[in-house]
Design an enzyme around this catalytic site. Structure first.
Site, short mmCIF file in Angstrom:
data_model
loop_
_atom_site.label_atom_id
_atom_site.label_comp_id
_atom_site.label_asym_id
_atom_site.label_seq_id
_atom_site.Cartn_x
_atom_site.Cartn_y
_atom_site.Cartn_z
CG ASP A 177 70.55 22.26 32.45
OD1 ASP A 177 70.00 21.39 33.16
OD2 ASP A 177 71.67 22.11 31.94
CG ASP A 234 66.44 18.29 31.31
OD1 ASP A 234 66.90 18.79 30.27
OD2 ASP A 234 67.15 17.85 32.24
CG ASP A 250 70.16 8.21 36.22
OD1 ASP A 250 69.17 8.88 36.60
OD2 ASP A 250 71.24 8.74 35.89
#
Ligand code: ATP
Ligand code: MG
Length: 452
Positions: free
Chosen positions: A72, A74, A149
């Site tokens: 997907d 973002d 992260d």
């Protein structure tokens, strides 16, 4: 107040927050704008045309760089959620704590988030172990990169220029097959222990080596996972189990010393004295299906993970003289009561699990009208897949799923002939018991008859 401000200024100076990111041109990274989903591209250009910064970010850029098709997309932007919402008719703001916008187009949903500041634990609201409870301050693009992260997850792709904006040398790390944490790994794990699971999952899925500085603390810090809400752990474990690399991830987690009691789901998988072979077969099967883009369901997977507990419970009940069918349903309920809460399995998944289990004994009835009814069941296919795994693991004969496959695909005449020729699927003990019982009870099932 002043101390806080000083700390912030100091941190900025000491922290390598790269305000000057590297701009990696397409000749170096190779991602063409045509490789990006048209919807994500459109979202970026509309935002840019309206004076905002907008990039495809995170997993999609990373996956494209290593040649994996992205799951997907973002998008990260300088526009506020309200500004994004106003630009796209089919969009909605979600989340109360930190608002993000879902932009919908056809079957696709693009998640658009506003650049967010990194909230180092010392400035944020945390629990007593340092886990950040709030992370909801808008920030600059550089800050947005720093709060992510891993370096490979902090890459911003601009579909207009085809450049990657790289604040933390993520492109180089990806080339060197290294998963490197942004900032001090121990601090970042304390802020959010789930990052330890993400490290293992992303490492396994992308074939990256976890940088020693990020790998080494996992063993001792894994205990912090106990403070993470069960629902979040469950979501993360689902991502891991359906990553297409579950077997690799789970072996890695075991190696990293995620010991007993930390992750209830992991205990169920790794501590299966009876069903070990069955569970690993099921995980391998899930991995294959995910990689072939075939549908997978949590209900099916959890049904396999808990099946041998149900079997043991069911057998014990039958030995105590309970009738087979009610004994199975009681065994199912008892196992699910004990596990569903602990594992945070949702009610819908529990329903799916039960359906698959409840159909298993019916595969033993190969006479009369019952087989016709069974193959018409909406869950026949899932239940048959489950039966096949049971056969592969040696619990029941291979012949049984093969018979049902043939029966389901045969014409009427052939089916009748198959029913006449079907072996009576009963153990001698079961038959003796049935003869002693009233005739009305004789239709009960014998799914485990073959196991003995
Ligand atoms: P995948 O979609 O394959 O699971 P992903 O990296 O895209 O991997 P998402 O959960 O979709 O994972 O997150 C999108 C991005 O948000 C990540 O790439 C990362 O930059 C950031 N992110 C996600 N979870 C965290 C976290 N726990 N801490 C910091 N940043 C995170
Ligand atoms: Mg993602």
């Amino acid at each position: 107040m002043i101390r806080k401000l000083l700390r912030k200024v100091f941190r900025r100076a000491a922290d390598p927050v790269n305000n000057e990111p590297a701009l990696v041109p397409v000749e170096q990274h190779g991602i063409r704008r045509e490789q990006i989903s048209p919807v994500a591209r459109k979202v970026c250009t509309v935002l840019q045309e309206n004076g905002h910064k907008a990039f495809v970010v995170g997993g999609a850029v990373r996956d494209l760089l290593v040649g994996h098709p992205p799951k997907d997309y973002d998008v990260a932007t300088s526009a506020t959620p309200e500004e994004v919402r106003a630009l796209f008719r089919r969009s909605r703001i979600i989340g109360r704590r930190f608002k993000i916008v879902h932009v919908m187009s056809g079957p696709e949903t693009i998640e658009v988030s506003t650049f967010r500041a990194s909230q180092a634990a010392e400035n944020a609201e945390t629990d007593e172990h340092g886990r950040v409870l709030r992370d909801n301050v808008f920030g600059s693009q550089a800050e947005d990169a720093t709060r992510r992260d891993f370096t490979v997850n902090a890459l911003y792709y601009d579909p207009t220029t085809e450049q990657i904006v790289d604040y933390h040398h993520g492109v180089a790390d990806l080339k060197q097959k290294t998963l490197r944490m942004i900032g001090d790994p121990r601090t970042r794990y304390r802020e959010d222990p789930v990052r330890m699971l993400r490290a293992v999952r992303l490492g396994a899925k992308l074939g990256l080596t976890i940088d020693p500085a990020a790998r080494q603390p996992i063993r001792e810090m894994a205990v912090l996972l106990e403070n993470v809400p069960a629902a979040r752990l469950f979501d993360e474990m689902l991502k891991l189990l359906f990553s297409g690399y579950a077997v690799k991830c789970l072996k890695q987690l075991r190696e990293e010393g995620l010991h007993h009691g930390l992750l209830p789901l992991l205990d169920v998988i790794l501590e299966q004295p009876l069903g070990e072979r069955f569970v690993w077969l099921s995980l391998e099967n899930t991995d294959q299906r995910v990689r072939q883009d075939k549908p997978v369901s949590p209900g099916f997977l959890f049904a396999t993970l808990l099946w041998h507990e149900v079997l043991a419970n069911w057998e014990a009940r039958k030995r105590d003289g309970e009738h087979s069918q009610p004994a199975l349903f009681s065994a199912m309920d008892e196992v699910l009561d004990a596990q569903a809460g602990k594992l945070a399995i949702t009610r819908r998944i529990v329903g799916d699990i039960k359906e698959i289990w409840a159909l298993q004994p019916r595969f033993d009835r190969r006479s009369g009208k019952m087989p016709y009814r069974l193959i018409e069941q909406p869950r026949f296919r899932a239940a048959w897949d489950f039966l096949r795994l049971r056969a592969q693991s040696g619990e029941i004969p291979q012949e049984l799923p093969a018979w049902w496959d043939e029966f389901a695909h045969a014409g009427h005449e052939a089916r009748e002939a198959m029913l006449r020729a079907a072996p009576e699927a009963e153990s001698p003990a079961r038959k003796r018991r049935r003869k002693r019982r009233k005739p009305s009870e004789s239709g009960a099932d014998t799914a485990t008859a073959h196991a003995s």
